[in-house]
Scaffold this motif. Structure first.
Motif, PDB file in Angstrom:
ATOM      1  N   ASP A   1      -5.701  -2.363  -8.180  1.00 57.37           N
ATOM      2  CA  ASP A   1      -5.231  -2.186  -6.807  1.00 57.37           C
ATOM      3  C   ASP A   1      -4.332  -3.369  -6.473  1.00 57.37           C
ATOM      4  O   ASP A   1      -4.807  -4.496  -6.306  1.00 57.37           O
ATOM      5  CB  ASP A   1      -6.430  -2.130  -5.854  1.00 57.37           C
TER       6      ASP A   1
ATOM      7  N   GLU B   1      -2.625  -4.261  -3.816  1.00 58.58           N
ATOM      8  CA  GLU B   1      -2.892  -4.894  -2.524  1.00 58.58           C
ATOM      9  C   GLU B   1      -4.124  -5.788  -2.610  1.00 58.58           C
ATOM     10  O   GLU B   1      -4.121  -6.925  -2.145  1.00 58.58           O
ATOM     11  CB  GLU B   1      -3.091  -3.822  -1.443  1.00 58.58           C
ATOM     12  N   ASN B   2      -5.171  -5.264  -3.232  1.00 58.57           N
ATOM     13  CA  ASN B   2      -6.404  -6.036  -3.362  1.00 58.57           C
ATOM     14  C   ASN B   2      -6.201  -7.246  -4.273  1.00 58.57           C
ATOM     15  O   ASN B   2      -6.711  -8.338  -3.993  1.00 58.57           O
ATOM     16  CB  ASN B   2      -7.514  -5.144  -3.919  1.00 58.57           C
TER      17      ASN B   2
ATOM     18  N   ARG C   1      -0.737  -0.038 -11.188  1.00 59.31           N
ATOM     19  CA  ARG C   1      -1.387   1.274 -11.100  1.00 59.31           C
ATOM     20  C   ARG C   1      -1.774   1.784 -12.484  1.00 59.31           C
ATOM     21  O   ARG C   1      -2.853   2.358 -12.678  1.00 59.31           O
ATOM     22  CB  ARG C   1      -0.437   2.252 -10.395  1.00 59.31           C
TER      23      ARG C   1
ATOM     24  N   MET D   1       2.248   2.031  -3.434  1.00 60.38           N
ATOM     25  CA  MET D   1       1.204   2.588  -4.282  1.00 60.38           C
ATOM     26  C   MET D   1       0.966   4.064  -3.963  1.00 60.38           C
ATOM     27  O   MET D   1       0.841   4.901  -4.863  1.00 60.38           O
ATOM     28  CB  MET D   1      -0.079   1.780  -4.079  1.00 60.38           C
TER      29      MET D   1
ATOM     30  N   VAL E   1       0.838  -1.199   0.000  1.00 58.09           N
ATOM     31  CA  VAL E   1       0.000   0.000   0.000  1.00 58.09           C
ATOM     32  C   VAL E   1       0.875   1.252   0.000  1.00 58.09           C
ATOM     33  O   VAL E   1       0.595   2.226  -0.707  1.00 58.09           O
ATOM     34  CB  VAL E   1      -0.931   0.014   1.224  1.00 58.09           C
TER      35      VAL E   1
END
Length: 263
Positions: free
Chosen positions: A212, A214-215, A207, A149, A146
């Motif tokens: 996402d 992390e997702n 990105r 990002m 995260v």
């Protein structure tokens, strides 16, 4: 604010006051003791969001609201801040950072073309407020994926950005080649560094794909858990433990599970 909404909020405040005065566990808590529990509650909310579990989201938002009220209660006790100051502080911040809605210090509304320009103006305003770097607002304790990002997104707001996803993929391939060059060598620190560079580049590529990272990784984690536990069930159904199976046998079961539709 509707009467029912304000009544509900004040009800929570009253309950927090009562718990802090009467409950031994609640009286014992400090901002330090609450910290880890708050982090856990945040991740529980993240899990519910990943699953699009609206009932769970509602419940976890309530848990987080309790923590916010708890911190504000302790802040008042320590004479550091009040709930009113917390709420008014975020209201003033939102107003000052949305000059396209509320106007600037001169009362003039700033024109913005799109959401991206809103984010760029947000970062400019933060610097005017005393931030020394556009990266300053990224929490140090964020999970690394995260954090990467968020760092990339913030750098983008000042123009430090690739022009297209093909350039980013070239960087991924470059980092992959550098990792292969040092992998298995004597310099473990260098291997770790190159591995980190590769992950950072892949997150950047995600990105650009509007994914996402992390997702996406969490979904893969869940998929792995599902397939592995199904493999364990199949092995037990055949009267065996996974440790009794060869890699080839486990791989065959894995392939079977993979072909099944995941619930």
């Amino acid at each position: 604010m509707s009467a029912s909404l304000s009544d509900s909020f004040l009800r929570l405040i009253r309950i927090m006051d009562e718990l802090r005065e009467q409950c031994p566990w609640d009286r014992k808590q400090t901002i330090q003791s609450l910290r880890q529990m708050t982090i856990e509650e945040t991740f529980e909310l993240a899990d519910a969001i990943t699953e699009s579990d609206w009932k769970g989201i509602r419940e976890e938002l309530g848990d987080l609201m309790l923590h916010i009220v708890f911190y504000a209660k302790i802040g008042r006790e320590q004479e550091k801040f009040t709930m009113e100051e917390v709420l008014n502080g975020i209201c003033e911040k939102l107003i000052s950072r949305h000059p396209h809605i509320y106007g600037n210090e001169k009362g003039e509304k700033i024109q913005v073309a799109d959401a991206d320009e809103v984010k760029k103006n947000w970062e400019k305003l933060k610097l005017k407020e005393g931030k020394k770097s556009v990266l300053e607002g990224v929490p140090r304790s964020l999970p690394a994926t995260v954090k990467a990002m968020r760092l990339q997104e913030k750098a983008r707001q000042v123009g430090f950005e690739w022009e297209n996803k093909d350039q980013v993929w070239e960087k991924v391939e470059e980092e992959m080649a550098e990792l292969r060059e040092v992998a298995g060598g004597p310099d473990h620190a260098r291997t770790e560094e190159e591995f980190g560079d590769l992950i950072f580049s892949l997150i950047n590529y995600a990105r650009f794909l509007q994914v996402d990272a992390e997702n996406a990784l969490e979904r893969t984690n869940k998929k792995f858990i599902h397939r592995f536990t199904e493999m364990e069930k199949i092995a037990l159904g055949n009267g065996k433990d996974l440790r009794q199976l060869s890699l080839e046998e486990m791989d065959a079961i894995w392939t079977t599970v993979k072909q099944q539709k995941q619930e």
